[in-house]
Design an enzyme around this catalytic site. Sequence first.
Site, PDB file in Angstrom:
ATOM      1  N   CYS A   2      71.088 -28.061  33.498  1.00 55.15           N
ATOM      2  CA  CYS A   2      71.498 -26.737  34.742  1.00 55.15           C
ATOM      3  C   CYS A   2      73.158 -27.614  34.387  1.00 55.15           C
ATOM      4  O   CYS A   2      73.238 -27.853  34.471  1.00 55.15           O
ATOM      5  CB  CYS A   2      70.581 -27.034  36.149  1.00 55.15           C
ATOM      6  N   ARG A  27      75.331 -25.825  28.203  1.00 58.09           N
ATOM      7  CA  ARG A  27      74.206 -25.746  28.495  1.00 58.09           C
ATOM      8  C   ARG A  27      72.715 -25.556  28.427  1.00 58.09           C
ATOM      9  O   ARG A  27      71.288 -26.479  28.578  1.00 58.09           O
ATOM     10  CB  ARG A  27      74.475 -26.618  29.757  1.00 58.09           C
ATOM     11  N   TRP A  74      68.047 -24.226  34.608  1.00 50.80           N
ATOM     12  CA  TRP A  74      67.499 -24.555  33.124  1.00 50.80           C
ATOM     13  C   TRP A  74      65.755 -25.257  33.788  1.00 50.80           C
ATOM     14  O   TRP A  74      65.763 -26.243  35.311  1.00 50.80           O
ATOM     15  CB  TRP A  74      67.278 -25.730  32.109  1.00 50.80           C
ATOM     16  N   ASN A 100      70.252 -30.341  39.961  1.00 45.43           N
ATOM     17  CA  ASN A 100      70.072 -30.891  38.849  1.00 45.43           C
ATOM     18  C   ASN A 100      69.458 -31.897  38.370  1.00 45.43           C
ATOM     19  O   ASN A 100      69.695 -32.512  39.260  1.00 45.43           O
ATOM     20  CB  ASN A 100      71.285 -30.773  37.916  1.00 45.43           C
ATOM     21  N   GLY A 101      68.353 -31.851  37.745  1.00 46.63           N
ATOM     22  CA  GLY A 101      67.131 -32.694  38.041  1.00 46.63           C
ATOM     23  C   GLY A 101      66.071 -32.767  38.127  1.00 46.63           C
ATOM     24  O   GLY A 101      65.277 -31.320  38.736  1.00 46.63           O
ATOM     25  N   GLU A 490      69.063 -34.796   9.341  1.00 52.34           N
ATOM     26  CA  GLU A 490      69.781 -34.009  10.498  1.00 52.34           C
ATOM     27  C   GLU A 490      69.951 -32.511   9.759  1.00 52.34           C
ATOM     28  O   GLU A 490      70.080 -32.120  11.101  1.00 52.34           O
ATOM     29  CB  GLU A 490      70.593 -35.388  10.489  1.00 52.34           C
ATOM     30  N   LYS A 494      69.755 -29.582  12.447  1.00 49.88           N
ATOM     31  CA  LYS A 494      70.311 -28.328  12.195  1.00 49.88           C
ATOM     32  C   LYS A 494      69.497 -26.642  12.823  1.00 49.88           C
ATOM     33  O   LYS A 494      69.901 -26.318  13.176  1.00 49.88           O
ATOM     34  CB  LYS A 494      71.341 -28.937  11.409  1.00 49.88           C
ATOM     35  N   GLU A 497      66.584 -26.096  14.383  1.00 51.92           N
ATOM     36  CA  GLU A 497      67.134 -26.200  16.400  1.00 51.92           C
ATOM     37  C   GLU A 497      67.753 -24.883  16.230  1.00 51.92           C
ATOM     38  O   GLU A 497      67.939 -24.450  17.625  1.00 51.92           O
ATOM     39  CB  GLU A 497      67.685 -27.485  17.209  1.00 51.92           C
ATOM     40  N   HIS A 513      53.272 -38.978  -1.743  1.00 55.04           N
ATOM     41  CA  HIS A 513      52.407 -39.760  -0.571  1.00 55.04           C
ATOM     42  C   HIS A 513      52.843 -38.031   0.481  1.00 55.04           C
ATOM     43  O   HIS A 513      51.302 -38.617   1.373  1.00 55.04           O
ATOM     44  CB  HIS A 513      53.005 -40.393   0.272  1.00 55.04           C
ATOM     45  N   LYS A 612      72.204 -29.025  26.322  1.00 57.38           N
ATOM     46  CA  LYS A 612      73.161 -29.785  25.803  1.00 57.38           C
ATOM     47  C   LYS A 612      72.899 -31.281  26.555  1.00 57.38           C
ATOM     48  O   LYS A 612      72.874 -32.287  25.211  1.00 57.38           O
ATOM     49  CB  LYS A 612      74.545 -29.546  25.673  1.00 57.38           C
TER      50      LYS A 612
HETATM   51  C1  AGP Z   1      71.281 -32.394  18.629  1.00 61.08           C
HETATM   52  O1  AGP Z   1      71.639 -31.247  17.587  1.00 61.08           O
HETATM   53  C2  AGP Z   1      70.344 -31.660  19.431  1.00 61.08           C
HETATM   54  N1  AGP Z   1      71.167 -31.063  20.655  1.00 61.08           N
HETATM   55  C3  AGP Z   1      69.675 -33.373  20.046  1.00 61.08           C
HETATM   56  O2  AGP Z   1      68.779 -33.355  19.458  1.00 61.08           O
HETATM   57  C4  AGP Z   1      70.381 -33.735  21.060  1.00 61.08           C
HETATM   58  O3  AGP Z   1      72.025 -35.044  19.504  1.00 61.08           O
HETATM   59  C5  AGP Z   1      69.929 -35.036  21.525  1.00 61.08           C
HETATM   60  O4  AGP Z   1      70.143 -34.930  22.775  1.00 61.08           O
HETATM   61  C6  AGP Z   1      70.913 -36.314  21.968  1.00 61.08           C
HETATM   62  O5  AGP Z   1      72.493 -36.051  23.145  1.00 61.08           O
HETATM   63  P1  AGP Z   1      73.185 -36.743  23.552  1.00 61.08           P
HETATM   64  O6  AGP Z   1      73.447 -37.408  22.460  1.00 61.08           O
HETATM   65  O7  AGP Z   1      73.896 -36.172  23.785  1.00 61.08           O
HETATM   66  O8  AGP Z   1      72.836 -38.342  24.214  1.00 61.08           O
END
Ligand code: AGP
Length: 617
Positions: A2, A27, A74, A100-101, A490, A494, A497, A513, A612
Amino acid sequence: MCGIVGYVGSRPATAIVIDGLQHLEYRGYDSAGIAVLQDGAIHVRRDAGKLSNLIKLLAQQPIDGHLALGHTRWATHGKPNQQNAHPHSDASGEIVVVQNGIVENYRELRESLQAEGIDFRSETDTEVIVHLLALNYSAAGGLAEAVRKTLGYLKGPSAIVAMTSREPDRLVAARLGNAGGVAIGLGSGETFVASDIPAILEHTRRMIFLEDGQYAVITPAGAQIATLDGQPVAAEIHDIPWNPVSAAKGEYRHFMQKEIFEQARSITDTMRGRVDFDSGEMILEQLRLSRERARSFDRIVTVACGTSAYAGLVGEFLLEHIARIPTDVDYASEFRYRDPIIDERTLLLAITQSGETVDTLAAVEEARNKGAFVVSIVNAIGSQAARISDGVITMRCGPEIGVASTKAFTASVVDQYLLALALAQARDSIGPAHRRRLVDDLAHLPRLMGQVLDQSPAGNAVYLDLAERFHGYRNFLFLGRGINYPIALEGALKLKEISYIHAEGYPAGEMKHGPIALIDREMPVVAIAVQDSVYDKMISQIEQVKARHGIVIAIATEGDDFIASKADHVITVPKAPSLLTPVLSVLPLQRLAYEIAVWRGADVDQPRNLAKSVTVE
Ligand code: AGP
């Protein structure tokens, strides 16, 4: 996660709050709302969906004043719709709150409030807060005290901001646990509050960050901070070095695109002032690690989530190779549930761009309780991770707005390289000549990255061509080996997501395997096959894929003419020292994921369901 924005001052508040919420859209959210004090009464406008819906509603039913509170939600409890959107009001409509939370004990609170005849109008956990505020208000003698008392009833992490028509010159904010930040911006004759810096950066760079267990009374004159047990706090005022432009998109189409292409500069910023290229010394001023303590470590444990965890996997190679310290990487969300063997001889390394990821913060607390020395690699200034660590290495890559992390990844890899060199220096792990070479290698990195981030039509052509060819595929496999195995993970993250294509990263040696059963014309394989110690093995992996009619996109070293005879498509990166190739080989994968997502018309900066910073477990 949020977003919260609040304003109290002499300017029209609605536009300031809405503009602030627009800076927080990255976010991730699914509804939005605003409360404004106008002519002595609080008026609320809320709607499901994007902020544009709220803006339309405000155009039809305008409200304005000098005290306002906005929120992008959110959804955790309750569907994303108008009545679940924040702000939430008490029965009188004279008190509103945003949160938020999560209120973990909201069911029992809701039941006891309903037993007292209070009607609930939403499905949210947040609504219990505003009714508790109303109940406590008169006995407490004011909003600040009502907030302080109310937080005593709540379990779970919460960041809240409240306002009341009875006190037209203030907002009250509070933070309980790790539910994302609360930044208070100090203007002249006006004060701002927000869940993240970019929302208010254009108005002021002077900010206070609330800590766990603190609340603030926010008026046009500034902010008074105290602990929830009533002790006044002399909070530090940070001068945020970021400029508003760096938090803006500029000529780029998406924040993610901007952040991909600014990595040569951001890496330069990450290294600036920390590498003495003359003496070869590292200057990590916030590490606060004595030579004696550095020499006492017998292991390093890295905890992180998502992209940051993959950066940690690259760092495992760097820390073991350079600092010669056994290193393990653990998903932060798993770490605290396996009763880890941690003691004062452990260096706990937490990597977190936001500094607010609840799983990573919980892992840090677990390690601290067991005596570890905690170092956080963090980007967000004033974040919780930096506050609870013994030492900090900031990423210094500027605000990362796109939900998909790019420049924070490369910055955290380089930060681990610097940490490894600093540890090697303290422990005499490697000879001075070897250390000197490793330092010199860093000097070339920004230039080499710039070559991969060529934005000219020629530089873009290969990515646009591959995006056109492959944007319709439903599955991808990413293969890497050695220090580039984490880059395969990674690259897959990318792609999945932001384009919603299923993608898996695998250690190349594992393909036979199991995953090899998947190989056919419908499953493109991205193979990281730079010329390093495992190159030949990668070539044979590529041959295995081709033998099964697979399609191979290879990330190769410039000048490697052989690989074109093996792979269907080749993207090259400049030759570089093996320990730094991951910082280069990740860049084509970021660009490829971006262009495929754009082809698919995806919401690149705010992918569905993602946030985010993940401040809920
Ligand atoms: C990465 O592209 C994602 N948005 C997500 O995996 C992110 O890296 C993860 O939530 C960790 O976030 P942070 O580095 O702020 O702890």
